[in-house]
Design an enzyme around this catalytic site. Structure first.
Site, PDB file in Angstrom:
ATOM      1  N   GLY B  18      17.110  58.459  10.239  1.00  0.00           N
ATOM      2  CA  GLY B  18      15.927  59.572   9.490  1.00  0.00           C
ATOM      3  C   GLY B  18      15.575  59.507  10.275  1.00  0.00           C
ATOM      4  CB  VAL B  30      14.898  56.474  27.350  1.00  0.00           C
ATOM      5  CG1 VAL B  30      15.408  56.095  28.158  1.00  0.00           C
ATOM      6  CG2 VAL B  30      14.174  56.208  26.026  1.00  0.00           C
ATOM      7  CB  ALA B  31      15.909  61.028  30.239  1.00  0.00           C
ATOM      8  NE  ARG B  79      22.627  58.027   5.359  1.00  0.00           N
ATOM      9  CZ  ARG B  79      22.306  58.089   4.055  1.00  0.00           C
ATOM     10  NH1 ARG B  79      23.699  58.030   3.003  1.00  0.00           N
ATOM     11  NH2 ARG B  79      20.697  58.445   3.422  1.00  0.00           N
ATOM     12  CB  SER B  80      27.332  54.974  12.354  1.00  0.00           C
ATOM     13  OG  SER B  80      29.486  54.651  11.892  1.00  0.00           O
ATOM     14  N   GLY B 109      14.818  53.577  13.505  1.00  0.00           N
ATOM     15  CA  GLY B 109      14.321  52.362  11.692  1.00  0.00           C
ATOM     16  C   GLY B 109      15.003  51.287  11.797  1.00  0.00           C
ATOM     17  CG  ASP B 110      14.613  48.675   8.403  1.00  0.00           C
ATOM     18  OD1 ASP B 110      15.225  50.034   8.322  1.00  0.00           O
ATOM     19  OD2 ASP B 110      14.036  48.536   7.142  1.00  0.00           O
ATOM     20  CB  THR B 112      17.563  52.359  14.526  1.00  0.00           C
ATOM     21  OG1 THR B 112      18.434  53.525  13.471  1.00  0.00           O
ATOM     22  CG2 THR B 112      18.408  52.891  15.741  1.00  0.00           C
ATOM     23  CB  THR B 133      10.848  55.370  10.223  1.00  0.00           C
ATOM     24  OG1 THR B 133      10.763  55.173   9.387  1.00  0.00           O
ATOM     25  CG2 THR B 133      10.328  53.589  11.104  1.00  0.00           C
ATOM     26  CG  ASP B 135       9.286  55.756   6.281  1.00  0.00           C
ATOM     27  OD1 ASP B 135       9.077  56.395   4.961  1.00  0.00           O
ATOM     28  OD2 ASP B 135      10.637  55.147   6.077  1.00  0.00           O
ATOM     29  CG  ASP B 137       9.042  51.269   7.171  1.00  0.00           C
ATOM     30  OD1 ASP B 137       9.034  51.082   8.450  1.00  0.00           O
ATOM     31  OD2 ASP B 137       9.996  51.199   5.954  1.00  0.00           O
ATOM     32  CB  VAL B 261       8.209  69.923   4.471  1.00  0.00           C
ATOM     33  CG1 VAL B 261       6.615  70.410   5.148  1.00  0.00           C
ATOM     34  CG2 VAL B 261       8.518  70.853   4.082  1.00  0.00           C
ATOM     35  NE  ARG B 263      13.005  61.652   6.391  1.00  0.00           N
ATOM     36  CZ  ARG B 263      12.507  61.136   6.952  1.00  0.00           C
ATOM     37  NH1 ARG B 263      12.397  60.590   8.359  1.00  0.00           N
ATOM     38  NH2 ARG B 263      13.003  60.146   5.912  1.00  0.00           N
TER      39      ARG B 263
END
Lengths: 329, 329, 329, 329
Positions: B18, B30-31, B79-80, B109-110, B112, B133, B135, B137, B261, B263
């Site tokens: 997500g 990162v870049a 998703r994969s 998140g988890d 991932t 995320t 969340d 969590d 909304v 997100r």
């Protein structure tokens, strides 16, 4: 209706029906304009319910200061079944006389105006209506108070949904308010660059919707966003999703119902200026002797419309905007 | 794990799961941190899906400029199912070798992190996770990227709902995101002055909810606002409304599901700074020779947590906040 | 200081010094937490001015409802020269005794705490300080109430300026608040992706600034944005512009001083939760018998700091963030 | 001008002058409307500067997707001294011919239109102007693109300043943009409930200002807020403060200059819809054979105005609003 200035000593003001952002700015304008002409103002709480149940309070310049930017209504709103009855309206009229209120400003939508009109017809109370509803469905004014704010609130939410739709290349069906009219859906559809906007004013064939979406997805759009008016005859976003999701299973169709968020928040500049104009105008037309009228702004000028006309039909959408949405999507 | 600086020539970066506001700020960090150490950066589109399907593109300093303030993710997410299989991960590893990528930063998140951990274990790829995320969590970090923004977006919506709730003296049940955790519900509950916040972490008895609401309504509150976590065992706001509305029929119980909304939108200052810290830290820990770890910020200091620990359990709510909510409502 | 619960019947609460968003949330929390323990609360208007001039009013649960989301302070703030004198503080103490106030919660910054400490020392009044200032310069707490909101307000403004800077490829010098500290400048600098952030805590050489800007402009950046802390020894954005504009004449150097906008607005979720925690904590520590202390949150846990320590020095910037800003720009 | 549809194969589009929110929505509308009629679109970067210096790039449907909500201008803007010369315009015309551009859409304000008009007169290039400026000073359209957004940005800032003004009972002088016109000052003055709005269109006597402020302060207002148009003949907020602060020393007079913040940010719904209408209209009027005209919306209907008329004078303020401000304050 008279040409001369009518002697008005005390005005009552109330908000009724669904609340809309800018109602406080309208209350403030009624009060300040009245004070400017040395008229007393009594605020009636909870709309027609308070009119019947004697919830009256005198307003002064401080009671309306620092409210212009607040959502909701400081006078509160409520439904009143009793006001739909002759007995209820008789009680209301009695209270108005008890407080020596010469005229009543009612801020709200068509239901509010229907009640005000009856009160005037039956009891000779001078009334003027100020159109305030996020639905923008009142004729006699280009815009109603609260519409511009609701539009921007909905748009801001749709922008956020576009972020996540784009990130995931998903399809979103976003349901916006507007009861049986499509004003919010049409304008947010254009302003958000939505792939489609489904409006109660236009016949929606689910098959055509599917076809159009398939066509657009072939153009390698990153996401699809369909704005659905709550009053659309497809039955709203949730029902539409049930009807199309099998055809777009690869897009993970999601539904967002924006809901009551659209009713709150600080009013926009436009809504505050409109509310200020109409609130002041309401006092002026009462002083000019009008009654049973609504004040509005049409083509940037003040317009006075009989209440019975204002409640006789819904405002139509601007069809050039419907065409525009098709060209730009 | 080594103490010396490890020679890394090329880093890959992807976002997965997500999306959450601040992912772009993390990509940028990162870049930029990599460029600062003369490391090449390859962006992988669509998360693990793109890792398998060869959606690689070289990033330069311009490709990450002016994205820090954008919601969503410029690298997209997806998703994969294939990545859940050994074959899928083998293809992914092959691509990483083909592009001579020495290490992979996975932002998500988890789910991932679970995938990243397997990829590392099976193919010896150096991986580091950046927790993002809404969340909140994930253990090993006080906050996840996107949480603060989602919190403020939800709060802003609840403030607007409070306006209309107050105007009408209504009861609103507002459902917020958070999957099976109550972080957003708890903090928006406190911050909005909600009458109640229903959390998955606490057993909710509908009868107690009714009783507490009745008690509070006796104190002549102008409105009632209940925040419901989507993962609460009552089944969410809609189901709760069905269960209680007959007991509060005079309050015209309404439901708002804030939905996706939460997100989107420009990330808050806090999320941008956190994403900047964690994105830069991810590059640093890879250079220090770490792998299979997640970077986080705990008590304002950087913390490195093994991925297998990070995915082993959900973060717990702060119970002092649950008590605080009770005292202040 | 005692371990047992101290009998407190009545608490006074005031806000003093520069206002900051979240002060109302703190007032609410003090009041609600006190009511929860059957303690009366008296609000004192206009800070120490009102303490001397007898502007006391009893608060009830309604007087603090629906204020959690408001900027400013419903108790108002003011300066009081008189309170800096022994005579002034004696009058204040007399008033506190007249109203039988057992303890005083003062919400504000270091000036507020200095006054509170003297009042306690001279007259034995129990006092506790709640740190609220947008400057975030108080030790004993990771953040002060209002800082997070000010940060986001400034960031939102800088994002807007970036839009126009980018469109015109201009250089903007944006001055943010923070008095003699650089917290807002440093974090908005990172969060906005500013080219430079000039901080009072670091020596700024105008020649180096010019050089760094020239270097960055050679990298073909579309625009340059420099965040300048109002307390930077360059003398602020306007003065800096005078010093550098001739060297960057092709970039049409512009200045924006964000000003008091940063003090207002609805507080963020974080500020409301912090204010709620600290307001409630203030009541608790008074009940535990503490006095002459400040409540803060350090590493997510409540911390009690003697007022004399809290006012003894300014909080230092996090140097890892200064380094981070250099790496990511 | 012809009635028949003119064959247009390729349109050029540029933004010029000060940027305003909604320019991207206008670019998108020009492109999408052109594509809808199978017309090619070439974007010219940096306004007239790029027109002379050959910064042309072909646009496709993707290059304008997801920009409708962005502030600034993706085509950039710039000043061009060279375009003010005949030689400059000759080079521009040559480039237009080289790329076989049949017509040019110029998005900007009066300076932009003046240039476009000359280009057309001298070289027979078909041009149409789209009015976009936050100043709203163009005749031939009720509103210019960007005005509504700037209004709301300024208003949001003033609301925040009111919070702190109220908390401290201070006087604030807030300077808003608008060059030599008072549109933003007048409408934000009404919408914020400002005590006064000082407009370039009205003679401001500092003595009267002082008197009015003294009168209002006697009514025990909690704070005073004066909106000052940057073009007011008092010389702006800073100079006014110097002139009045000694008379209001007890109010601690403060100045805020909102500045370039007003130019950025996501456009409002209204600005996006207006930009969408005008961008599409520009393509249509070119297809109808018009040139040297500006498109506008007057009384909700499209209006075509010759460029030479559009640049002949400034739009006047609505005097009913000036009166309204006086009544309601």
């Amino acid at each position: 209706m008279a040409d001369d200035i009518v002697k008005i000593k005390t005005i009552g003001v109330l908000t009724s029906g669904g609340d809309s952002p800018g109602m406080n700015a309208a209350i403030r304008a009624v009060a300040r304009a009245a004070f400017h002409s040395n008229i007393n103002v009594i605020g009636i709480k909870h709309g027609y319910y308070g009119l019947i149940n004697d919830e009256f309070e005198k307003l002064d310049t401080h009671s309306v200061s620092n409210i212009i930017q607040r959502g909701g209504t400081t006078l509160k709103s409520a439904r009143s079944e009793e006001f739909r009855t002759e007995e209820g309206r008789a009680k209301a009229a009695e209270n108005l006389k008890k407080y020596e209120i010469d005229a009543l400003v009612t801020i709200g939508g068509d239901g509010t105006f229907t009640g005000a009109n009856k009160l005037s017809k039956e009891h000779g109370i001078n009334v003027v209506g100020v159109p305030a509803t996020i639905d923008n469905d009142i004729i006699g004014t280009d815009e109603t108070i609260g519409y511009d704010t609701a539009l921007n609130t909905a748009l801001d939410a749709i922008d956020k949904i576009r972020d996540t739709a784009d990130a995931h290349e998903r399809m979103f069906l976003v349901e916006v308010m507007g009861r049986d009219t499509g004003f919010i859906a049409l304008e947010t559809g254009i302003a958000s660059g939505a792939e489609l906007a489904l409006l109660p004013e236009e016949l929606t064939h689910v098959d055509e919707v599917k076809e159009q979406l398939h066509d657009m997805l072939k153009q390698q759009r990153r996401s699809s966003l369909v704005v659905v008016a709550e009053g659309d005859e497809t039955g709203g976003a949730m029902k539409l999703a049930d009807n199309i999701k099998d055809d777009f299973s690869q897009y993970d169709v999601r539904v967002c119902i924006l809901g009551h968020v659209q009713r709150g928040g600080a009013p926009t500049a436009r809504d505050r200026v409109l509310a200020s104009r109409l609130g002041a105008a309401a006092v002026n037309v009462l002083m000019e002797g009008h009654s049973e009228v609504m004040v509005g702004v049409v083509n940037n000028a003040l317009k006075i419309t009989p209440l019975r006309v204002a409640i006789s039909k819904k405002k139509a959408l601007d069809h050039t905007l419907i065409d525009l949405a098709r060209v730009l999507r």
